[in-house]
Write an enzyme that holds these catalytic residues in place. Structure first.
Site, short mmCIF file in Angstrom:
data_model
loop_
_atom_site.label_atom_id
_atom_site.label_comp_id
_atom_site.label_asym_id
_atom_site.label_seq_id
_atom_site.Cartn_x
_atom_site.Cartn_y
_atom_site.Cartn_z
N TRP A 25 0.82 -1.21 0.00
CA TRP A 25 0.00 0.00 0.00
C TRP A 25 0.85 1.25 0.00
O TRP A 25 0.57 2.20 -0.73
CB TRP A 25 -1.02 -0.01 1.14
CG TRP A 25 -2.09 -1.02 0.89
CD1 TRP A 25 -2.36 -2.13 1.63
CD2 TRP A 25 -3.01 -1.06 -0.22
NE1 TRP A 25 -3.39 -2.84 1.06
CE2 TRP A 25 -3.81 -2.21 -0.07
CE3 TRP A 25 -3.23 -0.22 -1.32
CZ2 TRP A 25 -4.82 -2.54 -0.99
CZ3 TRP A 25 -4.23 -0.56 -2.23
CH2 TRP A 25 -5.00 -1.71 -2.06
N ASP A 29 -2.08 7.02 5.89
CA ASP A 29 -3.09 6.12 5.36
C ASP A 29 -3.46 5.16 6.49
O ASP A 29 -2.68 4.30 6.86
CB ASP A 29 -2.52 5.34 4.16
CG ASP A 29 -3.50 4.31 3.60
OD1 ASP A 29 -4.62 4.19 4.14
OD2 ASP A 29 -3.14 3.62 2.61
N LYS A 61 -12.86 -1.29 5.38
CA LYS A 61 -12.29 -2.18 6.39
C LYS A 61 -12.96 -1.95 7.76
O LYS A 61 -13.48 -2.87 8.34
CB LYS A 61 -10.78 -1.96 6.52
CG LYS A 61 -9.93 -2.65 5.45
CD LYS A 61 -9.88 -1.91 4.14
CE LYS A 61 -9.10 -2.65 3.08
NZ LYS A 61 -8.25 -1.77 2.29
C1 PLP Z 1 -7.58 -1.26 1.18
C2 PLP Z 1 -6.49 -0.29 1.32
C3 PLP Z 1 -6.28 0.73 0.38
C4 PLP Z 1 -7.10 0.86 -0.88
O1 PLP Z 1 -8.36 1.31 -0.65
P1 PLP Z 1 -9.36 1.65 -1.89
O2 PLP Z 1 -10.55 2.17 -1.17
O3 PLP Z 1 -9.58 0.38 -2.61
O4 PLP Z 1 -8.71 2.66 -2.73
C5 PLP Z 1 -5.25 1.63 0.60
N1 PLP Z 1 -4.48 1.54 1.69
C6 PLP Z 1 -4.63 0.56 2.61
C7 PLP Z 1 -3.72 0.50 3.79
C8 PLP Z 1 -5.64 -0.39 2.45
O5 PLP Z 1 -5.81 -1.35 3.35
#
Ligand code: PLP
Length: 360
Positions: A103, A172, A196
């Site tokens: 990520w 993030d 999530k």
């Molecule tokens: C799932 C995830 C993403 C991507 O999320 P999207 O909504 O599909 O763009 C980015 N960073 C992390 C840490 C994730 O777990």
């Protein structure tokens, strides 16, 4: 499977059963309003109350100071990978990024399209997977911002600390937001895709220090500018109203659970049980370094890929969903987000014990 399974999927992930029941009760008519929440104008008072509560609940849960805005944006966390450098990485500047896995790598690649990036530490290729120690992080003094990925969903690693950075810290938190208390004041911007720990996919939660939003380059299209979103309370255009409504219900559920302190205790217990099951057996091999194991995504391997396939297949027969590791790395991954109940972890631990006994 006609009843609900034990869902360990990494995302879109399990939602609290109470929330799903509430959604069901709110369809096809939301609280005597003559229409479902999806069918109300985003400018009408029925939806506006939902929107306001989603923001208020988020503020309460994370104890967000007044000088920060809470935004709901579209394009997921990936949209933020682009929006952040578009807003803050001007020509002649550079941004610090820590590369801890898939990520973080994606965030870096997107920022590089916009401007100069300095990768201040890179553990993405290391096995066991790990987060760099504080002493390995050599931040630039005049960077536009410093970016971290607090929980690497695929590797199963999580920062055990929040770094002190000379430039605004951007994080993030897609896969560990709302899993424990966080000191928001340490960050310039926090973002998370919803699927999530917040609600259904299609919404990104952004928490941003308002002063930082004012620094954005004027060249950014309005729709991607944080200042536009702040000025319009995330309603510059039509927001993803249904997703925000579900986020409102999830945040309400979290408050009823005792807030993030309460949730963090349960999360710690779930993770402890799983890691004990892994460490207590020579059959299972953890893939994340002991110093930074995730409390949200627990990753491990079996002695062979065939056994991993059999493990997943047998777990499915017992009603367990989503235990196969990410396609890029294989192995096993149990995602134990807020809405994954302790009883699901107990069932998984029991199955792991039986499977190891039978196959070693
Ligand atoms: C799932 C995830 C993403 C991507 O999320 P999207 O909504 O599909 O763009 C980015 N960073 C992390 C840490 C994730 O777990």
């Amino acid at each position: 499977m006609s009843s609900r399974g034990l869902n360990f999927g990494a995302g879109p992930a399990v939602l609290p059963e109470e929330v799903l029941e509430q959604i069901k009760a709110d369809l096809p008519v939301y609280q005597n309003s003559g229409a479902s929440i999806m069918e109300h104008s985003h400018r009408g008072k029925v939806y506006m109350a939902v929107h306001a509560e989603a923001i208020a609940n988020t503020r309460k849960l994370l104890n967000i100071p007044e000088d920060y805005a809470v935004l709901f944006m579209q394009g997921g966390a990936t949209g933020q990978f682009a929006s952040i450098p578009m807003n803050f990485l001007a020509a002649g500047q550079s941004a610090d990024y820590v590369n801890t896995g898939e990520w973080a790598s994606k965030a870096i690649a997107e920022a590089q399209i916009i401007g100069a990036v300095k990768v201040v530490a890179d553990t993405a290729a290391e096995r066991p997977c790990r987060i760099p120690a504080v002493s390995e992080l050599h931040w630039t003094s005049n960077a536009a911002y410093a970016h971290i990925t607090t929980n690497e969903t695929i590797s199963g690693t999580q920062y055990p600390f929040i770094p002190e950075t000379p430039s605004p810290l951007v994080a993030d938190m897609s896969s560990d937001i709302f899993s424990k208390p966080v000191d928001v004041k340490k960050f310039g911007l926090i973002y998370a895709g919803a699927q999530k720990n917040i609600g259904p996919s299609g919404v990104a939660l952004v928490i941003i220090r308002k002063e930082l939003a004012q620094r954005a380059s004027a060249k950014v299209p309005k729709i991607f500018r944080y200042s536009t979103m702040i000025e319009n309370d995330s309603m510059y255009n039509t927001p993803p109203t249904f997703g925000i409504y579900v986020a409102m219900l999830v945040t309400r559920w979290l408050i009823a659970k005792g807030g993030l302190e309460g949730v963090a205790k349960i999360n710690a217990e779930k993770a402890k049980k799983l890691y004990e099951a892994i460490d207590g057996s020579s059959f299972y091999k953890p893939t994340a370094d002991l110093s930074c194991r995730s409390s949200m995504n627990v990753t491990w391997r079996l002695p062979s890929e065939d056994l991993e396939k059999a493990f997943v297949k047998e777990s499915e027969a017992l009603g367990m969903i989503g235990l196969a590791g990410h396609r890029s790395v294989g192995g096993i991954r149990a995602s134990i987000y807020n809405a994954c109940p302790l009883k699901a972890v107990d069932a998984l631990v029991g199955f792991m014990r039986d499977f190891a006994k039978k196959n070693s």
